[in-house]
Design an enzyme around this catalytic site. Structure first.
Site, PDB file in Angstrom:
ATOM      1  N   ASP A 122       0.857  -1.185   0.000  1.00 38.74           N
ATOM      2  CA  ASP A 122       0.000   0.000   0.000  1.00 38.74           C
ATOM      3  C   ASP A 122       0.895   1.237   0.000  1.00 38.74           C
ATOM      4  O   ASP A 122       1.598   1.506   0.975  1.00 38.74           O
ATOM      5  CB  ASP A 122      -0.899  -0.016   1.239  1.00 38.74           C
TER       6      ASP A 122
ATOM      7  N   ASP B 283      -2.407   2.507  -6.513  1.00 39.87           N
ATOM      8  CA  ASP B 283      -1.428   2.614  -5.432  1.00 39.87           C
ATOM      9  C   ASP B 283      -1.434   1.439  -4.464  1.00 39.87           C
ATOM     10  O   ASP B 283      -0.872   1.531  -3.367  1.00 39.87           O
ATOM     11  CB  ASP B 283      -1.655   3.916  -4.651  1.00 39.87           C
ATOM     12  N   GLU B 284      -2.033   0.327  -4.844  1.00 41.52           N
ATOM     13  CA  GLU B 284      -1.991  -0.840  -3.970  1.00 41.52           C
ATOM     14  C   GLU B 284      -2.180  -2.120  -4.754  1.00 41.52           C
ATOM     15  O   GLU B 284      -2.781  -2.136  -5.840  1.00 41.52           O
ATOM     16  CB  GLU B 284      -3.048  -0.737  -2.868  1.00 41.52           C
TER      17      GLU B 284
END
Length: 420
Positions: free
Chosen positions: A16, A112-113
């Site tokens: 993350d 983003d993860e």
């Protein structure tokens, strides 16, 4: 699809990225480091909201989805930048390329993860050392911080990565859930939104432990199959694999926008519907998708939100059809009160090549008109040596790449596939 060996206990990482958009901007311009920084669209208008913020800004009360005016009130020295989506996409692509060099079992879930399965990786120092080395490599090469959760399944890995930010590496085993997971308030559980938490609290479910121990029949009556799923996850049960092919999946395409002022002006509302439908049409064309259900969301001045949908007898993929159904739903359900936000979503999507073309009189006439237009374009292309509409189309594409509305998190996944 890649198959995992079932004989070994799984080791899943959830990576993350911390304050991703803000972190990318700080990596791009180190002078921003240490400042209260926020990324937000339309700073001059009320509809501008905080997309993300640095930890320095969060320490002063700035939160995601907060209106800009409120953020500035809490943090007068807040530095606000408009989103630079191509920059974020480039950084994300590099991150996932690096993860794919470690294992083929990489499942991006947003820009983003993502998850990786490292079960079969024989790494000196073991999984914990591998997580620290991944974190350090991303920080050293891209100057971007991330937190990593380590667990035997995706749900626990996700919960673990949230437990220490920034730059955390957290292990969450099934035997640890009583001490680390069950003590958390129910709204902190991944998969439990505000409305679900409110429903659960009415049943006396205050913590994740309460959910884990709640009677499954009661939960199923309240939340359907999702109640069973949430109870299992509260008990550390999640059998979903890390699926590299999940990036192909998409179930809906939507677009929404807050109006500059609350309004009852139907002309203004219908103009916004056209704009939203145009956004959806463009993205459906890009994904070569068609939809069979249209949903309209109306948010009133008091933030009361109503969603209504209509299933269609045939698949659609054009703006006119989307607007036609949205207007029908609007006229049936609008109370006449001032409206703050409208949203349209195309649902029950299918890929075009999997759906046989359905022609009734309307679509037949429409296809004929398209054929006429294509013939005119071909004639102009022959006369001038190039398609005169290409430049306009490219400009539109460029504009939408820089300022997409609600789809960037999902749309980037398709770009990630192209890079592989």
């Amino acid at each position: 699809m890649l198959q995992l060996k079932p004989t070994k206990a799984r080791v899943i990482f959830h990576i993350d990225m911390n304050c991703f958009y803000a972190s990318v901007e700080m990596a791009y311009n180190p002078k921003l480091k240490g400042l209260p920084l926020a990324i937000a669209g339309n700073p001059e208008e009320r509809k501008g909201i905080i997309v993300t913020s640095s930890y320095e800004a969060r320490a002063q009360g700035v939160k995601t989805t907060m209106p800009i005016w409120q953020a500035r009130k809490l943090c007068p020295n807040l530095k606000i930048l408009k989103p630079n989506f191509p920059r974020y996409q480039a950084a994300s692509t590099e991150i996932f390329k690096f993860l794919a060099s470690i294992t083929p079992y990489v499942e991006p879930v947003s820009i983003d993860e993502g998850y990786i399965d490292v079960t079969d990786i024989d790494y000196e120092g073991g999984p914990v050392q591998l997580a620290h080395d991944i974190q350090k490599t991303i920080k050293d090469t891209l100057d971007l911080p991330c937190s990593i959760g380590i667990a035997p399944n995706k749900f626990l890995a996700k919960m673990a990565s949230d437990m220490k930010k920034p730059l955390g590496v957290t292990i969450l085993r099934k035997r640890d859930i009583h001490q680390k997971l069950w003590v958390l308030p129910i709204e902190e559980m991944y998969g439990v939104g505000n409305k679900t938490a409110e429903k659960l609290r009415k049943l006396g479910v205050e913590t994740i432990k309460d959910l884990a121990e709640k009677d499954v029949y009661v939960l199923k009556q309240l939340l359907g199959i999702n109640g069973v799923r949430l109870k299992n996850r509260a008990n550390g049960i999640d059998v979903r694999p890390v699926d590299p092919d999940a990036v192909h999946d998409f179930k809906s395409i939507g677009s929404s926008q807050t109006l500059p002022e609350d309004t009852t002006d139907e002309l203004e509302l219908f103009q916004l519907m056209n704009e939203l439908a145009r956004n959806i049409e463009r993205r459906m064309k890009r994904k070569e998708a068609v939809a069979r259900t249209v949903q309209l969301m109306i948010r009133y001045h008091d933030r009361k939100t109503v969603t209504r949908s209509k299933a269609l007898p045939m698949y659609i993929d054009d703006k006119e059809a989307l607007v036609r159904v949205a207007k029908e739903l609007f006229q049936l359900n609008w109370t006449g009160d001032p409206i703050r936000l409208l949203g349209i979503t195309a649902q029950d999507l299918a890929e075009k090549h999997q759906v046989a073309q359905q022609l009734d009189l309307f679509t037949y006439e429409k296809n004929v008109e398209k054929d006429k237009l294509n013939s005119v374009i071909d004639e102009l292309t022959t006369k001038y040596g190039k398609n005169p509409f290409i430049e306009l189309k490219q400009k539109e594409k460029t504009d939408n790449t820089i300022y997409p509305r609600t789809s960037f998190q999902k749309d980037f996944l398709q770009e990630f596939l192209k890079e592989k």
